[in-house]
Motif scaffolding. Structure first.
Motif, PDB file in Angstrom:
ATOM      1  N   LEU A 162      42.646  33.812  49.632  1.00  0.00           N
ATOM      2  CA  LEU A 162      43.510  35.097  49.556  1.00  0.00           C
ATOM      3  C   LEU A 162      43.631  35.951  50.775  1.00  0.00           C
ATOM      4  O   LEU A 162      44.672  36.599  50.931  1.00  0.00           O
ATOM      5  CB  LEU A 162      42.461  36.040  48.632  1.00  0.00           C
ATOM      6  CG  LEU A 162      42.988  35.444  47.041  1.00  0.00           C
ATOM      7  CD1 LEU A 162      41.554  36.140  46.161  1.00  0.00           C
ATOM      8  CD2 LEU A 162      44.166  36.008  46.336  1.00  0.00           C
ATOM      9  N   ASN A 163      42.509  35.778  51.804  1.00  0.00           N
ATOM     10  CA  ASN A 163      42.544  36.569  52.860  1.00  0.00           C
ATOM     11  C   ASN A 163      43.680  35.787  53.797  1.00  0.00           C
ATOM     12  O   ASN A 163      44.349  36.310  54.652  1.00  0.00           O
ATOM     13  CB  ASN A 163      41.163  36.615  53.724  1.00  0.00           C
ATOM     14  CG  ASN A 163      40.493  35.266  53.983  1.00  0.00           C
ATOM     15  OD1 ASN A 163      41.081  34.097  53.564  1.00  0.00           O
ATOM     16  ND2 ASN A 163      39.346  35.586  54.041  1.00  0.00           N
ATOM     17  N   VAL A 174      47.438  44.937  47.695  1.00  0.00           N
ATOM     18  CA  VAL A 174      46.208  44.751  47.340  1.00  0.00           C
ATOM     19  C   VAL A 174      45.438  45.751  46.259  1.00  0.00           C
ATOM     20  O   VAL A 174      44.947  45.499  45.314  1.00  0.00           O
ATOM     21  CB  VAL A 174      44.995  44.453  48.422  1.00  0.00           C
ATOM     22  CG1 VAL A 174      43.722  44.128  47.882  1.00  0.00           C
ATOM     23  CG2 VAL A 174      45.553  43.095  49.197  1.00  0.00           C
ATOM     24  N   LEU A 191      49.184  37.622  44.315  1.00  0.00           N
ATOM     25  CA  LEU A 191      47.809  38.278  44.209  1.00  0.00           C
ATOM     26  C   LEU A 191      46.932  38.207  42.848  1.00  0.00           C
ATOM     27  O   LEU A 191      45.955  37.886  42.971  1.00  0.00           O
ATOM     28  CB  LEU A 191      48.028  39.748  44.731  1.00  0.00           C
ATOM     29  CG  LEU A 191      48.244  39.678  46.214  1.00  0.00           C
ATOM     30  CD1 LEU A 191      48.660  41.125  46.579  1.00  0.00           C
ATOM     31  CD2 LEU A 191      46.943  39.059  47.167  1.00  0.00           C
ATOM     32  N   VAL A 220      46.159  34.504  41.596  1.00  0.00           N
ATOM     33  CA  VAL A 220      45.271  33.806  42.367  1.00  0.00           C
ATOM     34  C   VAL A 220      43.772  34.462  41.999  1.00  0.00           C
ATOM     35  O   VAL A 220      42.982  33.673  41.733  1.00  0.00           O
ATOM     36  CB  VAL A 220      45.671  33.766  43.729  1.00  0.00           C
ATOM     37  CG1 VAL A 220      44.477  33.123  44.590  1.00  0.00           C
ATOM     38  CG2 VAL A 220      46.808  33.057  43.871  1.00  0.00           C
ATOM     39  N   ASP A 221      43.836  35.790  42.200  1.00  0.00           N
ATOM     40  CA  ASP A 221      42.505  36.497  42.027  1.00  0.00           C
ATOM     41  C   ASP A 221      41.933  36.405  40.658  1.00  0.00           C
ATOM     42  O   ASP A 221      40.922  36.154  40.362  1.00  0.00           O
ATOM     43  CB  ASP A 221      42.679  37.797  42.415  1.00  0.00           C
ATOM     44  CG  ASP A 221      41.333  38.547  42.455  1.00  0.00           C
ATOM     45  OD1 ASP A 221      40.266  37.889  42.473  1.00  0.00           O
ATOM     46  OD2 ASP A 221      41.274  39.773  42.177  1.00  0.00           O
ATOM     47  N   ASP A 228      40.975  32.683  40.217  1.00  0.00           N
ATOM     48  CA  ASP A 228      39.942  32.291  41.036  1.00  0.00           C
ATOM     49  C   ASP A 228      38.542  33.165  40.344  1.00  0.00           C
ATOM     50  O   ASP A 228      37.491  32.194  40.135  1.00  0.00           O
ATOM     51  CB  ASP A 228      39.896  33.036  42.388  1.00  0.00           C
ATOM     52  CG  ASP A 228      40.539  32.122  43.286  1.00  0.00           C
ATOM     53  OD1 ASP A 228      40.744  31.020  42.999  1.00  0.00           O
ATOM     54  OD2 ASP A 228      40.677  32.515  44.490  1.00  0.00           O
ATOM     55  N   THR A 277      38.244  44.733  43.938  1.00  0.00           N
ATOM     56  CA  THR A 277      39.332  44.527  44.657  1.00  0.00           C
ATOM     57  C   THR A 277      40.209  46.141  45.071  1.00  0.00           C
ATOM     58  O   THR A 277      40.435  46.090  46.252  1.00  0.00           O
ATOM     59  CB  THR A 277      40.527  43.867  43.864  1.00  0.00           C
ATOM     60  OG1 THR A 277      39.881  42.669  43.509  1.00  0.00           O
ATOM     61  CG2 THR A 277      41.865  44.043  44.434  1.00  0.00           C
ATOM     62  N   SER A 311      40.972  42.514  52.388  1.00  0.00           N
ATOM     63  CA  SER A 311      41.801  41.712  51.387  1.00  0.00           C
ATOM     64  C   SER A 311      40.965  41.551  50.163  1.00  0.00           C
ATOM     65  O   SER A 311      39.837  42.152  49.987  1.00  0.00           O
ATOM     66  CB  SER A 311      42.045  40.238  51.763  1.00  0.00           C
ATOM     67  OG  SER A 311      40.964  39.626  52.411  1.00  0.00           O
ATOM     68  N   THR A 312      41.541  40.939  49.139  1.00  0.00           N
ATOM     69  CA  THR A 312      41.196  40.931  47.645  1.00  0.00           C
ATOM     70  C   THR A 312      39.792  40.570  47.618  1.00  0.00           C
ATOM     71  O   THR A 312      39.192  39.443  48.010  1.00  0.00           O
ATOM     72  CB  THR A 312      42.251  40.081  46.884  1.00  0.00           C
ATOM     73  OG1 THR A 312      43.371  40.478  46.985  1.00  0.00           O
ATOM     74  CG2 THR A 312      41.873  40.181  45.384  1.00  0.00           C
ATOM     75  N   THR A 342      36.816  39.073  45.475  1.00  0.00           N
ATOM     76  CA  THR A 342      36.690  38.283  44.053  1.00  0.00           C
ATOM     77  C   THR A 342      35.291  37.668  44.050  1.00  0.00           C
ATOM     78  O   THR A 342      34.678  37.658  44.798  1.00  0.00           O
ATOM     79  CB  THR A 342      37.806  37.164  44.019  1.00  0.00           C
ATOM     80  OG1 THR A 342      37.871  36.469  43.102  1.00  0.00           O
ATOM     81  CG2 THR A 342      37.397  36.373  45.445  1.00  0.00           C
ATOM     82  N   SER A 345      42.058  25.351  46.137  1.00  0.00           N
ATOM     83  CA  SER A 345      42.531  26.314  45.521  1.00  0.00           C
ATOM     84  C   SER A 345      42.016  26.357  43.935  1.00  0.00           C
ATOM     85  O   SER A 345      42.412  25.497  43.329  1.00  0.00           O
ATOM     86  CB  SER A 345      43.934  26.684  45.564  1.00  0.00           C
ATOM     87  OG  SER A 345      44.249  27.649  44.391  1.00  0.00           O
TER      88      SER A 345
END
Length: 463
Positions: free
Chosen positions: A81-82, A104, A280, A283-284, A287, A322, A331-332, A334, A419
């Motif tokens: 994510l970063n 974000v 975003l 994925v977050d 994850d 977040t 960044s996000t 998680t 991922s």
């Protein structure tokens, strides 16, 4: 006090075990304190401010996990994510880092809304049990792959051959080929650490992971400072210097104007923003869901229906973290897959998370000393955790192809695509397809159909 807050006896644990587990989780994920500033500084952000933001946001998120859900999971700015933040949003898409932070922050607010309304928990409940087992196994493989890579046991060479893209263009020297590497001193130290952990585990030594980190780090310090052999240990710097948070704090507020700049047309601007948010959010979300399910499966925290009790609290902690991370300037944030190391050490409650959170705060002033724990000391822990998470593979019916294929793709794609979210996407899509064409459409939860469409849209957008 601890018993009242975290219900230790009810969860079959004690203060010593929980604190040891929290320390273990911290050391296996402490690399993010140094790696995150390196990545985000590529987008023009102040590295010192990002380091401070990383520690504070990680502590906030992990404390929230402890008190909102009483789970032993730790949070920090997510790897991947970063990189998406720095190299896609700020790189290929051309946004400033302030605009990326605004994106974000918006995604964090969206997470809070869909968590409070129960949407995220409904998604967790919609995932079939066998796919939940596959997610756990896939995360195990992913963790082990990270461990092998961090231990420098894998070297990546470039295949000198050429291959042709679908559009006919020829790409040369672009295919990384992994191979084993035992030549470096840090690799040999990691192998030593793996042997130490294996011996401690077969002897059923309590606190094996943490003891393994300490022993390997001590040997690494001796090799580097006594014999002059470079194994990746960093000598403590003179003095303690705490960077300023000012360069990144609340800077996301300056990015909204750029993010919603309609000068080139409303449609173009919205498509760009929506593509960023979809990436975003998906994925977050997955994850986090993947890590929660995978780690909870390993710790036998799921109920009889395969659901995670207090999932809403855990997901809300992630969502708030977040948004807080964007405010601080990172960044996000998680739920970290390395939390599995603390769970494997016996962590079962929020006391584990509290311990990790406190260490993130202490790291602000102790960061000069964190280099005494080299990557070679924590990498073997990830390999061992990968082994332990393989147990869930027995819950998958490999004789049923319409279940076996999506389960396999979930497991295989996590390490190969690097991922968790992409592995889950592959599993979800093929689970829906195989069930649909086998005439078992009713076995697929309606939410799964919606998620498949969203995953496919995400892949189309980021192509």
């Amino acid at each position: 006090m601890f018993e009242k807050l975290f219900h230790l006896k009810e969860n079959g644990t004690n203060v010593k075990t929980e604190i040891t587990a929290g320390i273990t989780s911290f050391f296996t994920m402490a690399y993010i304190i140094f790696v995150n500033p390196q990545i985000l500084s590529a987008a023009g952000m102040d590295a010192g401010a990002v380091m401070l933001a990383t520690c504070i946001a990680s502590a906030i998120g992990t404390f929230l996990m402890a008190f909102l859900a009483n789970y032993p999971f730790a949070l920090a700015p997510g790897m991947g994510l970063n990189a998406f933040f720095a190299f896609t949003i700020c790189g290929s898409m051309g946004y400033s880092w302030q605009a990326a932070l605004a994106a974000v922050f918006i995604s964090g607010c969206l997470f809070i809304i869909i968590t409070v309304t129960g949407v995220r928990e409904a998604i967790v409940r919609a995932i079939p049990m066998e796919l939940k087992s596959a997610i756990s196994v896939g995360i195990g493989f992913f963790i082990a792959f990270i461990g092998l890579k961090n231990a420098n046991m894998l070297k990546f060479t470039i295949d000198p051959g050429k291959y042709q893209n679908f559009d006919g263009t020829i790409v040369a020297d672009a295919s990384p080929v992994p191979a084993f590497n035992f030549a470096s001193a840090s690799t040999l130290l990691a192998i030593f650490g793996l042997i130490v952990l294996a011996v401690l585990y077969v002897r059923n030594v309590k606190g094996a992971l943490f003891i393994g980190i300490l022993v390997t780090s001590a040997v690494g310090c001796v090799l580097q400072f006594v014999f002059g052999i470079d194994v990746g240990v960093s000598a403590p710097s003179a003095g303690i210097s705490i960077p300023s948070l000012a360069p990144t704090f609340m800077q996301f507020t300056h990015g909204f104007g750029e993010l919603f700049n309609f000068s080139e047309g409303v449609g173009t601007a919205l498509l760009s923003v929506v593509s960023v948010l979809i990436a975003l959010v998906l994925v977050d979300m997955f994850d986090t869901i993947g890590t929660l399910i995978g780690t909870a499966t390993r710790a036998n925290m799921l109920d009889k229906e395969g659901n995670l009790p207090r999932a809403s609290g855990a997901l809300l902690a992630d969502a708030i973290a977040t948004a807080c991370g964007a405010v601080m300037g990172t960044s996000t944030v998680t739920t970290f897959v390395e939390s599995a190391s603390g769970v494997s050490e016996g962590g079962r409650t929020g006391l584990t998370s509290c311990t990790t959170a406190v260490l993130f705060l202490l790291a602000i002033i102790a960061s000069p000393f964190l280099g005494l724990v080299p990557t070679a000391a924590t990498a073997p822990v990830l390999i061992i955790v990968g082994v332990l998470m393989m147990a869930s593979v027995k819950n998958i019916n490999w004789n049923d192809f319409d279940t076996a294929l999506p389960a396999f793709l979930t497991i295989a794609c996590m390490p190969f695509a690097y991922s968790i979210a992409d592995g889950i996407a592959a599993g979800f899509i093929f689970f829906t397809i195989t069930k649909l064409f086998k005439g078992k459409a009713k076995e697929v939860h309606p939410i799964m159909y919606i998620l498949c469409v969203l995953f496919i849209l995400r892949f189309i957008i980021v192509m």
